[in-house]
Design an enzyme around this catalytic site. Structure first.
Site, PDB file in Angstrom:
ATOM      1  N   GLU A  64     -10.286 -13.658  -8.786  1.00 32.05           N
ATOM      2  CA  GLU A  64     -11.733 -13.850  -8.875  1.00 32.05           C
ATOM      3  C   GLU A  64     -12.220 -15.087  -8.122  1.00 32.05           C
ATOM      4  OE1 GLU A  64     -10.452 -11.428 -12.442  1.00 32.05           O
ATOM      5  OE2 GLU A  64      -9.791 -13.338 -11.570  1.00 32.05           O
ATOM      6  N   PHE A  71     -12.120  -9.722 -27.712  1.00 36.34           N
ATOM      7  CA  PHE A  71     -11.168  -9.749 -26.602  1.00 36.34           C
ATOM      8  C   PHE A  71     -11.876 -10.074 -25.287  1.00 36.34           C
ATOM      9  CE2 PHE A  71      -8.856  -7.349 -23.235  1.00 36.34           C
ATOM     10  CZ  PHE A  71      -7.713  -8.125 -23.221  1.00 36.34           C
ATOM     11  N   GLN A  72     -11.349 -11.049 -24.586  1.00 39.68           N
ATOM     12  CA  GLN A  72     -11.878 -11.525 -23.298  1.00 39.68           C
ATOM     13  C   GLN A  72     -13.329 -11.998 -23.415  1.00 39.68           C
ATOM     14  OE1 GLN A  72     -10.958  -8.590 -20.225  1.00 39.68           O
ATOM     15  NE2 GLN A  72      -9.001  -9.616 -19.849  1.00 39.68           N
ATOM     16  N   LYS A  88     -21.551  -5.593 -22.078  1.00 42.98           N
ATOM     17  CA  LYS A  88     -21.048  -4.272 -21.690  1.00 42.98           C
ATOM     18  C   LYS A  88     -21.929  -3.139 -22.212  1.00 42.98           C
ATOM     19  CE  LYS A  88     -16.861  -1.408 -21.889  1.00 42.98           C
ATOM     20  NZ  LYS A  88     -15.437  -1.345 -22.320  1.00 42.98           N
ATOM     21  N   MET A 133      -3.314 -35.672   2.637  1.00 37.91           N
ATOM     22  CA  MET A 133      -4.275 -36.741   2.371  1.00 37.91           C
ATOM     23  C   MET A 133      -3.796 -37.616   1.214  1.00 37.91           C
ATOM     24  SD  MET A 133      -6.983 -38.089   3.589  1.00 37.91           S
ATOM     25  CE  MET A 133      -8.039 -36.943   4.481  1.00 37.91           C
TER      26      MET A 133
END
Length: 579
Positions: A49, A111-112, A161, A483
């Protein structure tokens, strides 16, 4: 027209002109992926993602249009927080749609589930939790308006959802096309105050050592042509910050190049010695100012910015103008014309002479690569620059290679430099280059990456290979977090702690080939040109060219953190030269 929330979301995105979407499906956003099959929008399936967010950013950098990403809830939403913050810091227009658990389940640790709007509140220009399917068309319309007007930035839309699920009654709605915005308090002002612009013109006409300090706001406002006209009218030299590389052509006689911590000596010193800084779309970032109390101590300040919060935030301006850079510059040109234009400018020959002296004594320099040594990264970048079209889009990761690319590339066209400035996000280059190629398929796109950055997001080369984005990657492999190693060498008595990445593991050539790319390895100077030529000829899949580079090379000039710009450290070969 009756439809469900998922269908409405797709139609709303289509109405905003979206033709490409970067994303990854999952449970909470799954109902939206079904109507996507019948949509005109192309979906690019990413491998992480974070890649979706950076691709959307790269698309926006290269095109000026808002990038769009769509991911599911929970870990997917938290994975895209970094691109959101990156876009927020660099004022990149972006709209991100995230899935959320059903509305009734919010707050139950489903969930999630995560508090996506709460997590992202501080790294977005605005965000929404949509609670009714009927709100989707208006929210999407507003999200694009907010992302692209005023100071651009990312907007997140979190959608439960159940309101997009065709099997849920809460998803049923009647389609409508929004034609206005009801956003109390959001009234971005584009026009600058005419009286303040006249005051700015007067200050310019009195200045003997002026510098135009141009920032990323020039590109966001599509003000590159106006900036060129202003510079040529007044004869005032221009510095281009890391976020405005290409906003003023590097080959123009008035261009001083990049200022800041790793800017060239002339740009840094000209700002420091100026009597007037004309800051256009720049925010007085700490990497440009160095020690703020000692930054350009004799300079008066004209500050133009679309965001009023930037005016006086770091340095108090003598004239503060809130407005769109392009509109303000155009009105400033008119105001200068009213008081005599070019002929009314004071004699600045002495100033020009001083600048020429700095340019002559302190050019960018490095010790050339020798046949029996590993490559110098600066040499690689010069060869790459000279072997590619003038309008090549260059995306960079973060670290030494980012600074060398900004220093040694010649940016003569706007919107050809794609990089992470404010947040400094390692792993940015490859997905951002893919997004840039998606937005500008007609352009050659090179990503310049370091071995540390490459290992963070290289999986997106699978996306590039399978989705048909033939980007090219110049991998500067110095076997270190370069760096960080440079800082440990200079400021920590060469106590190198956890910066060595190994030279041979992974095998980058084999890794690139496993990801569906052409893999090349270059170890000597005479191999550089032919490898770049070979890479440029490949147009059916991505190419990764590993350049094995000198590990101990440092980026110069350098202003040590917390020090004054007057203390800029030049290349060791120049340290005895008079300043």
């Amino acid at each position: 027209m009756n439809m469900n929330g998922g269908q409405a979301l797709m139609k709303a995105l289509e109405n905003e002109g979206v033709d490409i979407l970067f994303g990854l499906p999952g449970g909470a956003i799954l109902p939206v992926y079904d109507p996507l099959i019948d949509s005109s929008i192309r979906h690019v399936l990413v491998r992480h993602e974070q890649g979706a967010g950076h691709m959307a950013e790269g698309f926006a950098h290269a095109t000026g249009r808002p990038g769009v990403a769509m991911v599911t809830s929970g870990p997917a939403a938290t994975n895209i927080v970094t691109p959101l913050c990156d876009a927020y810091m660099d004022s990149i227009p972006m709209v991100v749609v995230t899935g959320q658990v059903p509305y009734a389940a919010i707050g139950t640790d489903a969930f999630q589930e995560c508090d996506t709007t709460g997590i992202t509140m501080s790294v977005t220009k605005h965000n929404y939790l949509v609670t009714e399917a009927a709100d989707i068309p208006q929210v999407i319309h507003d999200a694009f308006h907010i992302a692209t007007t005023g100071r651009p930035g990312p907007v997140l839309v979190d959608i439960p959802k159940d309101i997009v699920d065709p099997n849920n009654p809460r998803s049923a709605m009647e389609w409508y096309t929004p034609d206005s915005h009801d956003l109390p308090g959001y009234l971005p002002n584009r026009a600058g105050d005419s009286e303040l612009i006249r005051q700015a013109a007067k200050l310019i006409s009195e200045s003997e050592r002026p510098v135009i300090y141009s920032g990323g706001g020039i590109l966001k406002a599509r003000a590159a042509e106006a900036l060129l006209e202003l510079a040529e009218l007044t004869g005032i030299p221009v510095v281009t910050t890391l976020m405005n590389r290409g906003g003023f052509p590097d080959d123009h006689p008035l261009c001083l190049g990049m200022p800041g911590m790793h800017g060239n000596y002339t740009a840094v010193t000209a700002m420091q010695e100026s009597d007037l800084l004309i800051a256009l779309g720049a925010r007085f970032d700490d990497r440009v100012t160095g020690k703020v109390a000692e930054f350009a101590p004799l300079a008066k300040i004209i500050h133009v910015d679309i965001d009023s919060a930037e005016l006086g935030k770091v340095r108090r301006p003598d004239v503060a103008i809130q407005g769109d850079c392009r509109l303000v510059i155009e009105e400033l040109i008119t105001a200068l014309g009213e008081i005599g234009g070019r002929e009314a400018q004071p004699d600045r020959n002495t100033w020009r002479s001083r600048i020429s002296g700095w340019q002559e004594r302190f050019p960018l320099t490095y010790e050339q690569s020798k046949d029996d040594e590993l490559l110098k990264p600066q040499f690689v970048l010069e060869q790459l620059r000279d072997a590619t079209p003038d309008d090549t889009i260059v995306a960079s990761g973060v670290g030494q290679h980012q600074m060398w690319t900004s220093q040694y590339w010649k940016f003569n066209h706007p919107y050809t430099w794609v990089n992470s400035g404010g947040l400094g996000t390692m792993g940015f280059a490859i997905p951002a280059a893919i997004g840039a190629k998606a937005g500008r398929p007609d352009r050659m796109v090179w990503a310049v990456d370091g071995d540390g950055c490459f290992q963070m997001t290289a999986q997106e080369l699978v996306t590039a290979a399978t989705e048909g984005f033939p980007i090219k990657v110049a991998l500067i492999n110095n076997a270190y977090l370069g760096m960080v190693r440079q800082w440990q060498e200079m400021f920590y008595e060469e106590r190198y702690s956890e910066v060595y990445l190994t030279r041979d593991v992974p095998d980058y050539k084999m890794w690139a080939e496993a990801l569906g790319c052409v893999g090349l390895r270059v170890e000597s100077p005479e191999e550089v040109g032919p490898a770049i030529e070979q890479a440029n000829e490949v147009d059916d899949r991505p190419v990764v060219v590993e350049f094995r580079c000198e590990a101990g090379e440092n980026v110069y000039p350098m202003v040590p953190a917390g020090m004054s710009n007057s203390d800029v450290v030049v290349d060791p070969s120049q340290q005895d030269r008079p300043r």
